[in-house]
Enzyme design. Structure first.
Site, PDB file in Angstrom:
ATOM      1  N   LYS A   1       1.219  -0.996  -0.011  1.00 26.22           N
ATOM      2  CA  LYS A   1      -0.067   0.151  -0.309  1.00 26.22           C
ATOM      3  C   LYS A   1       0.912   1.071   0.137  1.00 26.22           C
ATOM      4  CE  LYS A   1      -1.611   3.134   3.092  1.00 26.22           C
ATOM      5  NZ  LYS A   1      -1.645   3.784   2.163  1.00 26.22           N
TER       6      LYS A   1
ATOM      7  N   CYS B   1      12.991   9.717   7.360  1.00 20.24           N
ATOM      8  CA  CYS B   1      13.518   9.693   8.932  1.00 20.24           C
ATOM      9  C   CYS B   1      14.595   9.250   8.984  1.00 20.24           C
ATOM     10  CB  CYS B   1      13.400   7.940   8.781  1.00 20.24           C
ATOM     11  SG  CYS B   1      14.096   7.016   7.419  1.00 20.24           S
TER      12      CYS B   1
HETATM   13  P1  NAI Z   1       1.777   8.159   8.377  1.00 16.10           P
HETATM   14  O1  NAI Z   1       3.055   7.225   9.565  1.00 16.10           O
HETATM   15  O2  NAI Z   1       1.081   7.983   8.903  1.00 16.10           O
HETATM   16  O3  NAI Z   1       2.047   7.544   6.320  1.00 16.10           O
HETATM   17  C1  NAI Z   1       2.836   5.835   6.641  1.00 16.10           C
HETATM   18  C2  NAI Z   1       2.221   5.052   5.788  1.00 16.10           C
HETATM   19  O4  NAI Z   1       0.537   4.667   6.661  1.00 16.10           O
HETATM   20  C3  NAI Z   1       1.142   5.598   4.743  1.00 16.10           C
HETATM   21  O5  NAI Z   1       0.555   4.886   3.953  1.00 16.10           O
HETATM   22  C4  NAI Z   1      -0.684   5.848   5.494  1.00 16.10           C
HETATM   23  O6  NAI Z   1      -1.871   5.399   4.331  1.00 16.10           O
HETATM   24  C5  NAI Z   1      -0.375   4.303   6.396  1.00 16.10           C
HETATM   25  N1  NAI Z   1      -0.973   4.879   7.473  1.00 16.10           N
HETATM   26  C6  NAI Z   1      -1.773   5.471   8.231  1.00 16.10           C
HETATM   27  N2  NAI Z   1      -2.498   4.890   9.574  1.00 16.10           N
HETATM   28  C7  NAI Z   1      -2.086   3.687   8.884  1.00 16.10           C
HETATM   29  C8  NAI Z   1      -3.046   2.449   9.923  1.00 16.10           C
HETATM   30  N3  NAI Z   1      -3.263   2.932  11.058  1.00 16.10           N
HETATM   31  N4  NAI Z   1      -2.426   1.355   9.527  1.00 16.10           N
HETATM   32  C9  NAI Z   1      -2.227   0.916   8.779  1.00 16.10           C
HETATM   33  N5  NAI Z   1      -1.234   2.161   7.496  1.00 16.10           N
HETATM   34  C10 NAI Z   1      -1.632   2.904   8.049  1.00 16.10           C
HETATM   35  O7  NAI Z   1       2.518   9.064   8.381  1.00 16.10           O
HETATM   36  P2  NAI Z   1       1.893  10.165   7.793  1.00 16.10           P
HETATM   37  O8  NAI Z   1       0.593  10.942   8.796  1.00 16.10           O
HETATM   38  O9  NAI Z   1       2.107  10.578   6.391  1.00 16.10           O
HETATM   39  O10 NAI Z   1       3.076  11.475   8.506  1.00 16.10           O
HETATM   40  C11 NAI Z   1       2.933  12.649   9.453  1.00 16.10           C
HETATM   41  C12 NAI Z   1       4.324  12.220  10.621  1.00 16.10           C
HETATM   42  O11 NAI Z   1       4.781  11.124  10.771  1.00 16.10           O
HETATM   43  C13 NAI Z   1       5.043  12.791   9.509  1.00 16.10           C
HETATM   44  O12 NAI Z   1       5.141  14.054   9.801  1.00 16.10           O
HETATM   45  C14 NAI Z   1       6.691  12.112  10.221  1.00 16.10           C
HETATM   46  O13 NAI Z   1       6.532  12.708  11.481  1.00 16.10           O
HETATM   47  C15 NAI Z   1       6.156  10.598  10.426  1.00 16.10           C
HETATM   48  N6  NAI Z   1       6.532  10.344   9.375  1.00 16.10           N
HETATM   49  C16 NAI Z   1       7.677   9.465   9.308  1.00 16.10           C
HETATM   50  C17 NAI Z   1       7.877   8.998   7.571  1.00 16.10           C
HETATM   51  C18 NAI Z   1       9.479   7.360   8.439  1.00 16.10           C
HETATM   52  O14 NAI Z   1       9.971   7.512   6.855  1.00 16.10           O
HETATM   53  N7  NAI Z   1      10.245   7.420   9.834  1.00 16.10           N
HETATM   54  C19 NAI Z   1       7.312   8.409   6.538  1.00 16.10           C
HETATM   55  C20 NAI Z   1       6.331   9.379   7.170  1.00 16.10           C
HETATM   56  C21 NAI Z   1       6.046  10.007   8.137  1.00 16.10           C
END
Ligand code: NAI
Ligand code: MG
Length: 770
Positions: free
Chosen positions: A190, A297
């Site tokens: 996804k 990240c």
């Molecule tokens: P997120 O963690 O919500 O999204 C990442 C993925 O998880 C997306 O594909 C999303 O659709 C999916 N997702 C969201 N909720 C889920 C659930 N309950 N169960 C399964 N999958 C789920 O990140 P978001 O909201 O896009 O960004 C928020 C914050 O997260 C950012 O400001 C940043 O701090 C952090 N982040 C960190 C990343 C990393 O590479 N460590 C990448 C993206 C965001």
């Protein structure tokens, strides 16, 4: 413009990349994207809008896949998996190689689409994201080819659910799909809701590359689609994204038997010592925090600068920030592009506005209207300030100073995260002393953000667990060929006699190198098979666990040499062997078997085995395609607790202990509850064998009462659940407190798996050349 003026201002003109190829691809797909299942695009709906963040314009409409649509994709992956695995490594290698070739052929389309969808500068998508993604498929084509010979004792997990974020859409797809396919798994992936476009092009490429239908499935949607995938009947979930969602996924998968790897957030330190090459360190910092608008990240988002050079360094940094060009991501001369979405922009603005500490400097460079944020530096912060601790995930660098290397390490490690770290010094001795002390999965010396498919990437602490890339990354997509049988449940024998009336006759716990009475003061009577009273074992509680973990944290075992650890394990073996009869009798009396002596001999042998491994379980030097060495160092995971199995009361205690000690970990052993007396006897062997205080602690009592506290304990890095699925679930349900690793053990003679479970790989990158 006259030439002299150009030299004066050093202004570039614009150099826009043509976007028509990407827009044409979208038009060819009717302006709508949706799930790719069983080798074909399913009809798509206009449920969600995909935008170009630089302009706000709609790129395409996207299907929000429902639970049923996710189920269908998982079924298609399930149906395809056996044949994909049976096809063999060589056949899979051909398919992965074809994917790499075709991605190369479509590299420009992929790069343009990535920049349109995500807002990252085309310079980065063209020169970094896409080439690294392609390299990942080439590298893993090789792993597929070599699997039958190099990993003959491992097999695929089955169907893998993979959830990726928006910051490196195609690269994260590659990191997930390439190793999964190489090892014979099929996948349902996804992509993030902000950035699904390159995954759709990849789906197209899969059809062209001859990927059999069902091997790669892609479901579009948001968090609800992700949650449905987590709940689906998959064998593994691999997630990259925020720590908060990672935590939810760890809770949702508890007790499901699904494998899990999490690659989460970070607040990675960027340490500059006073002897560093300052201009290079400034340039590295541009890459560390302004690459991809800081939405990385492993971004070097915390500058730790030696006090003596801080002012000079900050001034040079500000001058460099003012020169960064921010604007249209499709312009080839742009350094900083758009933030992925207005919601992310608001989050960055809110975090910076809420901060009242230090001095905030925004780069003096024109910032376009819309979803853009200027490169920002906040100096003069204290290590405890919110912005020194919380991930901002934007182009904002925070800075503090240090005076000594020891202080630098202390500030660097003062974080709940442990993903990456960078250090700059011209002194190689200092660099190699500091790198092992940093709590991080990746350390860059005099460089930053170096990545390669051959080198592992991943974190510790709340940055998650599991590695991606290299041989270590394959662990996460394969399992031992021999399945681990579920340990038999043993009912304790009952008999006559009450609990101990005089607690002093009761065996004791072993905590911090000493015999210790249980905090609660309770003990239980232990009976033999004929109902005879054999003795009393203490009942440990939450406070005993706390004391044991405190002793573990203070023991310093991780700093010992492999040679010393071997000596102590040999000594334990010797002392146990000398007591063979006593232990054999104890075992036979407790279990009613006649195999006690055999079990003691096996326990002695396992001590010898892990003594042998203590100075031989080595890391690697990775072959990366640049002038650098990438050292894959094996480090202990840290503090372990084990719920020991009932099946072999002594061997089941000594095996996890020996494996943990061998790899430099401390361990608290929760002994078999029906048969605890071999464990309490064993504390005398520990006392006699020079095992430093706190390295091994032994607790007795009902494991079901201890398991939840182990799961929730913030000081434990990992829990080994060796006594069955029921307690594993208890531990897993609480393990998200500190994103704890939970491991269910391996066959007694599968030493590699035990050693792997005791170690974490840290990749240290050291570029060379003048
Ligand atoms: P997120 O963690 O919500 O999204 C990442 C993925 O998880 C997306 O594909 C999303 O659709 C999916 N997702 C969201 N909720 C889920 C659930 N309950 N169960 C399964 N999958 C789920 O990140 P978001 O909201 O896009 O960004 C928020 C914050 O997260 C950012 O400001 C940043 O701090 C952090 N982040 C960190 C990343 C990393 O590479 N460590 C990448 C993206 C965001
Ligand atoms: Mg987008």
């Amino acid at each position: 413009m006259p030439i002299e003026t150009i030299f004066d201002t050093m202004e570039y003109g614009t150099a826009p990349e043509d976007r028509s190829v990407a827009l044409q691809w979208i038009a060819n797909h009717g302006g709508l994207i949706g799930p790719y299942v069983n080798g074909a695009f399913a009809p798509a709906r206009d449920d969600l809008t995909i935008r170009n963040p630089a302009t706000g314009e709609k790129l395409a409409g996207m299907t929000l896949c429902t639970k049923d649509e996710v189920t269908e994709a998982v079924q298609s992956a399930r149906a395809a998996q056996p044949d994909w695995q049976k096809a063999g490594g060589a056949a899979r290698a051909r398919v992965l190689y074809a994917l790499a070739r075709l991605m190369q052929k479509h590299a420009r389309l992929l790069a343009v689409m990535e920049s349109l969808d995500n807002g990252k500068p085309i310079r980065e998508s063209r020169d970094i994201d896409i080439p690294l993604a392609i390299r990942h498929f080439y590298h893993h084509a090789g792993h597929a080819q070599l699997m039958p010979s190099a990993l003959s004792d491992r097999v695929a997990l089955g169907v893998c659910g993979q959830i990726i974020p928006w910051n490196f859409p195609l690269l994260m797809l590659a990191w997930k799909i390439a190793p999964a396919l190489a090892m014979g798994n099929t996948v349902v992936l996804k992509p993030a809701e902000y950035t699904p476009m390159t995954a759709m092009i990849f789906a197209d490429i899969c059809s062209q590359a001859g990927v059999p239908p069902g091997v790669v499935n892609i479901v579009t949607g948001d968090g609800s689609t992700g949650a449905a995938l987590v709940d689906a009947t998959v064998d593994k979930i691999a997630f990259t994204g925020s720590t908060s969602v990672g935590r939810q996924i760890q809770e949702a998968t508890a007790g499901s038997g699904k494998s899990l790897t999490l690659e989460l957030g970070g607040k990675s330190p960027y340490i500059v010592f006073d002897d560093a090459d300052i201009d290079s360190a400034v340039e590295g910092l541009v890459d560390a925090i302004w690459f991809n608008q800081g939405q990385v990240c492993c971004a070097g988002s915390r500058l730790l600068i030696h006090e003596a050079i801080a002012d000079d360094f900050h001034n040079r940094l500000k001058a460099r920030m003012d020169k960064l060009r921010i604007g249209d991501p499709l312009d080839k001369s742009i350094d900083v592009g758009a933030i992925v979405d207005p919601i992310q922009l608001q989050q960055i603005q809110a975090l910076v506005q809420a901060n009242t500490a230090g001095q905030t400097y925004h780069a003096q460079t024109p910032v376009p209207e819309g979803c853009f944020y200027p490169p920002t530096l906040i100096t003069g912060l204290h290590p405890a300030d919110t912005l020194m601790q919380e991930e901002i995930f934007g182009p904002v660098l925070v800075s503090t100073t240090f005076r000594t290397p020891a202080e630098a390490v202390e500030i660097a490690n003062n974080s709940k995260y442990g993903l990456a770290a960078t250090l700059w010094t011209e002194n190689i001795n200092l660099a190699l002393e500091i790198a092992p002390k940093l709590v991080a999965g990746v350390v860059w010396v005099n460089a930053t953000n170096l990545f390669d498919a051959a080198a592992g990437f991943g974190g510790t602490r709340e940055s998650g667990f599991g590695r991606e890339g290299g041989w270590e990354g394959l662990q996460a997509y394969s399992k031992p060929r021999q399945p681990l049988p579920e340990p038999a449940q043993v009912t304790p024998f009952t008999g006559q006699g009450a609990a101990a009336d005089d607690i002093d006759r009761t065996a004791k716990l072993f905590i911090g190198g000493k015999q210790a009475r249980p905090d609660g003061g309770y003990s239980q009577a232990i009976f033999g098979p004929k109902g005879q009273l054999l003795g009393h074992a203490p009942i440990a509680n939450r406070k005993d666990i706390r004391n044991a973990v405190q002793a573990q944290l203070a023991c310093g075992w991780g700093k010992t040499t492999g040679h010393l650890r071997a000596q102590i394990l040999y000594y334990l073996a010797e002392n146990l062997a000398a007591q063979t009869n006593r232990f054999a009798e104890r075992l036979d009396a407790m279990t009613g078997s006649t195999t006690g002596a055999e079990e003691v001999r096996a326990a002695v042998d396992i001590l010898f085995t892990y003594a042998a491994w203590a100075d031989k379980f080595e890391g690697r030097a990775k072959s990366v395609p640049m002038r650098a060495v990438a050292l894959a160092m094996r480090e202990p995971v840290g503090t372990i607790a084990a719920l020991c199995s009932d099946q072999h009361p002594l061997l089941g205690l000594v095996t996890p202990m020996a494996a943990a000690l061998c790899t430099g970990n401390s361990i608290t052993l929760c002994a078999s509850a029906p048969f605890p007396l071999a464990a309490t006897d064993f504390s005398h062997i520990l006392e006699a064998s020079d095992v430093p205080a706190g390295v091994v602690n032994i607790l007795t009592g009902p494991q079901a009462d201890l398991a939840p506290h182990l799961g929730a304990h913030m000081g434990l890095d990992t829990v080994w659940c060796l006594s069955g699925a029921e307690l594993t679930q208890e531990v897993q349900a609480r393990a998200s407190s500190n994103i704890k690793r939970v491991w269910q053990g391996a066959a007694q003679d599968d030493h590699d798996s035990w050693l792997d479970a005791g170690t974490e790989i840290k990749t240290i990158w050291i570029p060379y050349g003048e």
